[in-house]
Design an enzyme around this catalytic site. Structure first.
Site, PDB file in Angstrom:
ATOM      1  CE1 TYR A  21      -3.969  -1.880   7.643  1.00 32.61           C
ATOM      2  CE2 TYR A  21      -2.821  -3.805   9.180  1.00 32.61           C
ATOM      3  CZ  TYR A  21      -3.133  -3.097   7.952  1.00 32.61           C
ATOM      4  OH  TYR A  21      -2.403  -3.708   6.806  1.00 32.61           O
ATOM      5  CE1 TYR A  72      -5.504  -3.856  -1.470  1.00 41.28           C
ATOM      6  CE2 TYR A  72      -6.790  -5.585  -1.573  1.00 41.28           C
ATOM      7  CZ  TYR A  72      -6.072  -4.818  -0.848  1.00 41.28           C
ATOM      8  OH  TYR A  72      -5.929  -4.955   0.621  1.00 41.28           O
ATOM      9  CE  LYS A 117      -4.067  -2.105   2.113  1.00 41.53           C
ATOM     10  NZ  LYS A 117      -4.229  -3.402   2.352  1.00 41.53           N
TER      11      LYS A 117
HETATM   12  N1  GLN Z   1      -4.332  -8.680   0.832  1.00 38.33           N
HETATM   13  C1  GLN Z   1      -4.914  -8.673   2.160  1.00 38.33           C
HETATM   14  C2  GLN Z   1      -6.197  -8.106   2.199  1.00 38.33           C
HETATM   15  O1  GLN Z   1      -6.686  -7.512   1.414  1.00 38.33           O
HETATM   16  C3  GLN Z   1      -3.855  -7.362   2.986  1.00 38.33           C
HETATM   17  C4  GLN Z   1      -4.151  -7.102   4.243  1.00 38.33           C
HETATM   18  C5  GLN Z   1      -3.345  -6.594   5.170  1.00 38.33           C
HETATM   19  O2  GLN Z   1      -1.997  -7.041   4.777  1.00 38.33           O
HETATM   20  N2  GLN Z   1      -3.582  -6.228   6.172  1.00 38.33           N
HETATM   21  O3  GLN Z   1      -7.017  -8.592   2.967  1.00 38.33           O
END
Ligand code: GLN
Length: 310
Positions: A241, A191, A67
């Protein structure tokens, strides 16, 4: 052996002894199969020196760490217009949460939760076909790391496509608000390929140099100094998060985690650091990865909140 390689080696040794290692992400089947006893760490210093320990050269799924790279590419493509469709505030919610989207008119809180990264991907697809966007991402991380061997794990991307019900819900919901504008399946497919990038700690720490060095990687300008500073600020406030406050409190560095168990952390002007241990805490962040970074910062004083002489 200088002090730092001794520190990195010692931390890797200590991590081998930790009993409670968290749990692997089980909602993406290939990630559930990764052994819990893996641990790797790589520290790339501003002068180019590299210190590694443990499984630092084993590739793992970087997942949400991508990301950061996607945000960098989207800002390069559309600049500050991006912020019309995604916010810059910590969410205080799980990485895959949908709750805030309804009251906040389909605009995700920040680019580092799934909803935000899906919008960022949609923005990239405003100018490129999925295949081109995936190619651009791959070229970007290869260039940043100086390593042409970096690849996307198609098995992981396919598994995410099969099990990505929540991401599909997020994307469709945002499509209804118009924050996502393209074809939902194409946005998600792109994505998932970003998330499925496979990199080692060494490659990831090398790729993070542009955030350590004011937008330059190995002497080459990648982004402006101002943009690097701003991406670091977002990593500090939103990179973990609903666990971002605790990460800032314990580690005090801009960082971004992924459910593959990796964390990229940046000590501006000093070092780019990558750690990997697949066991996660309740927020989906690497348990030992955070522990290792906490010990590194305690022993080096690299927290950005550490007083420094000017
Ligand atoms: N590919 C994972 C998802 O979309 C990425 C989430 C993560 O690394 N926190 O759920």
């Amino acid at each position: 052996m200088n002090d730092l390689s001794a520190i990195v080696t010692a931390i890797a040794g200590e991590m081998r002894e930790v009993g409670s290692r968290g749990t692997v992400a089980d909602y993406i089947p290939p990630l559930a199969a990764v052994p819990l006893d893996k641990f790797g760490m790589a520290v790339v210093m501003a002068d180019g020196e590299v210190h590694v320990a443990g499984d630092a050269d084993e590739a793992f799924s970087i997942q949400s760490i991508s990301k950061v790279f996607a945000l960098t590419l989207a800002l390069g493509a559309v600049g500050d217009q991006l912020w019309e469709r995604v916010g810059r505030e910590p969410s205080g919610s799980a990485f895959n949460s949908i709750v805030q989207l309804e009251t906040e008119h389909g605009i995700p809180r920040n680019p580092f939760i799934n909803a935000g990264a899906i919008v960022v991907t949609d923005v990239l697809l405003g100018r490129l076909q999925p295949r081109e966007a995936i190619g651009q991402m791959l070229r970007f991380v290869r260039e940043l790391a100086g390593d042409e061997s970096i690849a996307i794990d198609e098995t992981v991307a396919a598994a995410e496509r099969e099990t990505g019900f929540r991401n599909r819900a997020l994307a469709n919901y945002m499509r209804a608000f118009g924050t996502v504008r393209g074809d939902v399946e194409l946005v998600l497919g792109t994505y998932f390929h970003f998330c499925a990038l496979a990199m080692s700690c060494r490659q990831l720490a090398l790729a993070g140099r542009y955030l350590m060095d004011g937008g330059r990687s190995d002497g080459h300008r990648i982004i402006s100094e101002k943009r690097a500073r701003r991406i670091n600020a977002l990593m500090m406030s939103c990179g973990h998060y609903d666990n971002s406050g605790d990460f800032a409190y314990r580690i005090g560095l801009p960082g971004k985690s992924g459910v593959g168990g990796g964390i990229l952390a940046v000590a501006p002007g000093i070092a780019s650091v990558a750690v990997w241990s697949p066991g996660l805490n309740e927020s989906g962040n690497s348990r030992l990865g955070q522990m290792a970074l906490e010990r590194l910062v305690q022993r080096t004083g690299w927290s950005v909140f550490e007083p420094r002489a000017i």
